[in-house]
Design an enzyme around this catalytic site. Structure first.
Site: not given
Length: 286
Positions: A104-105
């Site tokens: 998610d990053e």
């Protein structure tokens, strides 16, 4: 340099809310097989659930005690990975110099893009929202350390731009825990030294930090507290380890079952290594 850090907002929970609109606005806890009466840990909690003190890595049973009315869901890693791949593809359309640091990053080097930093960030956020229905928070700064801190400053759906001149006014007042690499133990150690804010850490001499934390980590704390980070965007990372684990739903005292489990996990690790072409030096059992 201009480094952008993109961090999805409560990613797993947001994906579930997009799939099930009736869950929007409700406290959601995702982890294990979704049964809070069994052993397992929280992978992600929605912002509504976080208000009750629920956070990642917390036992599901503890989360249930904090918020019995929360909706508990199992981890659907296949779906989260599919959405993540779509998001990373959007990012690569902006810059080929990307470091994928998790589902998610990611970090992007946007130094060579002939647009204002805010314009780039807004366009990325808009593309992600239009194509996935999800929001993200973005931080932009002269290095990875500051960009990651910045992305967390206005969550959710935030955009924060930090320059070198902002370090004293915006970074130093923050808690030392905001620095990458500072966990609970280091935080407690620093608290015992009377250090709670990043600025207070920056006031210490290098010699004192090396004495307290050793040469490598002491030097890191000295430079990081001053907003200094020369680490490059790593577009390719070699894995440092590979592992498998399992959580028994009840404590196990049967040695034969333990041995069978260890053998099965070991075989999975060995197959992974062989398939990937890696060799190992150290073997550990947790």
């Amino acid at each position: 340099r201009r480094i952008l850090h993109m961090d999805m907002d409560a990613f797993f929970a947001a994906v579930e809310q997009r799939r099930h609109p009736e869950l929007i606005g409700k406290p959601i806890v995702i982890g294990g097989n979704g049964d809070p009466t069994k052993r397992g840990v929280v992978s992600t909690a929605s912002y509504e659930a976080r208000k009750f003190g629920i956070h990642s890595a917390m036992p599901l049973r503890t989360a249930y005690k904090l918020c019995p009315d929360a909706v508990f869901l199992p981890v659907d890693y296949r779906e989260y990975s599919r959405v993540s791949a779509k998001i990373k593809e959007i990012l690569r359309n902006f810059s080929s110099v990307m470091q994928d640091v998790g589902i998610d990053e990611a970090f992007l080097d946007i130094t060579g893009i002939d647009k204002a930093a805010e314009e780039i960030a807004e366009e990325i956020k808009r593309r992600i929202k239009d194509e996935t229905g999800l929001t993200c928070s973005i931080g932009i700064a002269p290095n990875k350390l500051l960009a990651k801190i910045a992305s967390d400053m206005q969550k959710p759906d935030g955009l924060t731009i930090i320059s070198d001149s902002d370090i004293e006014g915006r970074i130093w007042p923050l808690a030392v825990r905001k620095l990458i690499g500072v966990g609970p133990k280091t935080e407690a150690h620093l608290k015992g030294m009377g250090i709670g804010a990043i600025g207070e850490l920056a006031s210490l001499y290098l010699e004192r930090l090396v004495e307290e934390f050793g040469n490598s980590f002491g030097n890191y704390l000295y430079t990081a507290s001053r907003g200094i980070d020369e680490s490059p965007i790593a577009t390719h990372c070699e894995p440092k380890s590979t592992s498998r684990e399992v959580t028994f739903q009840e404590d196990i005292g049967d040695w034969q079952e333990i041995a069978r489990t260890i053998a099965a996990l070991t075989k999975e690790v060995a197959v992974d290594m062989k398939r990937s072409g890696y060799k190992g030096r150290s073997v550990t059992v947790k």
